[in-house]
Design an enzyme around this catalytic site. Structure first.
Site, PDB file in Angstrom:
ATOM      1  N   GLU A 169     -11.184   3.283  43.904  1.00  0.00           N
ATOM      2  CA  GLU A 169     -11.964   3.795  42.687  1.00  0.00           C
ATOM      3  C   GLU A 169     -13.357   4.436  43.209  1.00  0.00           C
ATOM      4  O   GLU A 169     -13.870   3.694  44.027  1.00  0.00           O
ATOM      5  CB  GLU A 169     -12.330   2.605  41.810  1.00  0.00           C
ATOM      6  CG  GLU A 169     -11.100   2.124  40.983  1.00  0.00           C
ATOM      7  CD  GLU A 169     -11.475   0.949  39.992  1.00  0.00           C
ATOM      8  OE1 GLU A 169     -12.660   0.974  39.382  1.00  0.00           O
ATOM      9  OE2 GLU A 169     -10.538   0.225  39.564  1.00  0.00           O
ATOM     10  N   GLU A 195      -9.959  -6.077  41.836  1.00  0.00           N
ATOM     11  CA  GLU A 195     -11.682  -6.638  41.909  1.00  0.00           C
ATOM     12  C   GLU A 195     -11.437  -8.168  41.399  1.00  0.00           C
ATOM     13  O   GLU A 195     -11.777  -8.613  40.265  1.00  0.00           O
ATOM     14  CB  GLU A 195     -12.368  -6.115  40.759  1.00  0.00           C
ATOM     15  CG  GLU A 195     -12.685  -4.627  41.508  1.00  0.00           C
ATOM     16  CD  GLU A 195     -13.760  -3.762  40.692  1.00  0.00           C
ATOM     17  OE1 GLU A 195     -14.120  -4.092  39.542  1.00  0.00           O
ATOM     18  OE2 GLU A 195     -14.148  -2.571  41.143  1.00  0.00           O
TER      19      GLU A 195
HETATM   20  C1  NOJ Z   1     -13.985  -1.028  38.039  1.00  0.00           C
HETATM   21  C2  NOJ Z   1     -12.941  -1.529  37.291  1.00  0.00           C
HETATM   22  O1  NOJ Z   1     -11.717  -1.569  38.156  1.00  0.00           O
HETATM   23  C3  NOJ Z   1     -12.589  -0.685  36.320  1.00  0.00           C
HETATM   24  O2  NOJ Z   1     -11.753  -1.070  35.346  1.00  0.00           O
HETATM   25  C4  NOJ Z   1     -13.833  -0.040  35.461  1.00  0.00           C
HETATM   26  O3  NOJ Z   1     -13.758   0.755  34.511  1.00  0.00           O
HETATM   27  C5  NOJ Z   1     -14.777   0.738  36.649  1.00  0.00           C
HETATM   28  N1  NOJ Z   1     -14.977  -0.250  37.518  1.00  0.00           N
HETATM   29  C6  NOJ Z   1     -16.053   1.050  35.999  1.00  0.00           C
HETATM   30  O4  NOJ Z   1     -16.680   0.272  35.418  1.00  0.00           O
END
Ligand code: NOJ
Length: 454
Positions: free
Chosen positions: A358, A165
């Site tokens: 994710e 991200e």
């Molecule tokens: C994306 C992030 O990569 C991760 O670190 C985070 O915990 C999750 N979103 C949830 O917010």
């Protein structure tokens, strides 16, 4: 709908170094921007820090055994740059290498394929003090770190994700200031940083491929606002796609289109010149080629989307939801259809294999009187999103795997430990792990896939 995925589809779970490892100052690890940021009063909910987190640094063996019990074929985790290179550059920390060697070997012992993220936001503080991603040398420093990683682990690790991200660490870290290092930079500076991050990505891909002949490399963007049609009508579908692929002045940094055009096509989004004029950093032909070299896959972190609904009179409503619709612990909308449309739109645009790197939800889970953690909302969430993923695959998208976020409850950045994303509950006082009901559900789903394929 019965969930049925191909035999080569990888089911996995994901974590990141700062969110679970703890041992923030142990065994020669250097200081990261997050180690510094969490010390600032008022930045993190209830003053939590990642200093101990899930103590995964000391409990990795127990954690890998749990992953094996879960039955995942793949585990996505990130490396802490400063555990490997305490100053971000120069001297390597043998203890850091040893830790990741142990972890990787243990995963392989159970036939779990490691997917390594090089950068999940814990930037070396020593480099930050030298200008961080604004420093023109920063791509070279990332390449150096990648070289050390490839040399140390490339004989066993084949799957790599360069950046997690980029949108979020630049936007929240250097624009909004709610993430480390908590700065508020001008647009011009942010644009310069995007160029350096993109070059760093390109150099890392090159480095990995030079050293690991069978490396499979990608990056893992968040999918921005993930627009999807509320009612699946032609006009809503078209508008959602247009918004997904478009670019606006107020959220360019957060968007998926800015990053995907840059990383997957090696060029600025067509609207960039109009939006930024002279502030847009130049890219030479060589730089564009380096940044846009073909990846083996792209990741997608997807949690929620923004619905698009156009009324008969042409009135556009964004974010429409039924009254009383489901939300997660953090107040994010539960929007499974965003999974289908984000994947479909992405695949039609870029035609590159995809992993959901994710997906998951936070909730305020508690230990019940029976000593267990019941999290029915997470089971519903995961099954609905997976159904929509299956629908996208059936409609032609080449999706190679799915990583649930997250394997363990962990440090949720500025929100501290309040929100829990894990399949495994972590009692932070005792460090006891309690698999939640969703853990059992996910492991049964994975087992069932094997039977369905027989
Ligand atoms: C994306 C992030 O990569 C991760 O670190 C985070 O915990 C999750 N979103 C949830 O917010």
């Amino acid at each position: 709908m019965e969930l049925k995925f191909n035999s080569d589809f990888a089911f996995g779970a994901a974590t990141s170094s700062y969110q679970i490892e703890g041992a923030a100052f142990a065994d020669g690890k250097g200081v990261s921007i997050w180690d510094e940021f969490v010390k600032e009063p008022g930045k993190i909910l209830e003053g939590h820090t990642g200093e101990v987190a899930c103590d995964h640094y000391h409990r990795w063996k127990e954690d890998v055994a749990l992953l094996a019990e879960l039955g995942v074929q793949a585990y996505r985790f990130s490396l802490s740059w400063t555990r490997i290179l305490p100053e971000g550059t120069g001297k390597v920390n043998p203890k850091g290498i040893e830790f990741y060697n142990d972890l990787i070997n243990e995963l392989l012992k159970y036939n779990i394929t490691p997917y390594v993220t090089l950068y999940h936001w814990d930037y070396p503080n020593a480099l930050e003090l030298r200008g961080g991603w604004l420093n023109p040398e920063s791509p070279k420093r990332f390449q150096e770190y990648t070289r050390v990683v490839a040399e140390a682990f490339g004989d066993r690790v084949k799957h790599f994700i360069t950046f997690n991200e980029p949108q979020i660490f630049l936007w929240l870290g250097y624009d909004k200031g709610s993430h480390a290092p908590g700065l508020h930079y001008s647009e011009k500076r942010l644009l310069t940083m995007t160029r350096h991050v993109a070059l760093a990505h390109g150099l890392a891909v090159q480095e990995l491929r030079r050293q690991i002949l069978d490396a499979r490399v990608g990056y893992a963007p968040t999918c921005g606002a993930a627009y999807y049609p509320y009612e699946e009508t032609e006009v809503n579908i078209r508008k959602a796609r247009k918004l997904t692929n478009g670019l606006e002045k107020d959220d360019w940094l957060y968007s998926s289109s800015f990053w995907n055009e840059l990383i997957l096509k090696g060029r600025y989004h067509l609207k960039c010149t109009e939006l930024f004029g002279e502030s847009l950093p130049k890219l030479t032909k060589e730089e564009s080629d380096l940044i846009g070299q073909k990846l083996d896959f792209c990741g997608m972190n997807l949690y929620q989307g923004c619905s698009v609904s156009i009324a008969e009179d042409g009135w556009l409503t964004l974010g429409k939801q039924p009254v009383g619709h489901a939300k997660t612990g953090m107040g994010w909308s539960v929007t499974p259809k965003a999974m289908y449309w984000a994947v479909k739109n992405f695949y039609e645009e870029y035609q590159i294999p995809l992993y959901i790197t994710e997906n998951g939800m936070s909730s305020l889970d508690v230990i019940s009187e029976d000593g267990k953690v019941h999290d029915p909302a997470r089971i519903v969430y995961l099954s609905e999103y997976l159904e929509q993923l299956q629908r996208a695959i059936q409609d032609g998208a080449d999706v190679k795997g799915y990583f649930q976020w997250s394997f363990l409850d962990n440090f949720e950045w500025e929100k501290g430990y309040t929100d829990r994303f894990g399949l495994v509950y972590v009692d932070y006082e005792s460090q006891k792990r309690i698999p939640k009901d969703s853990f059992t559900w996910y492991s049964e789903l994975i087992k069932r896939q094997k039977h369905l394929q027989e």
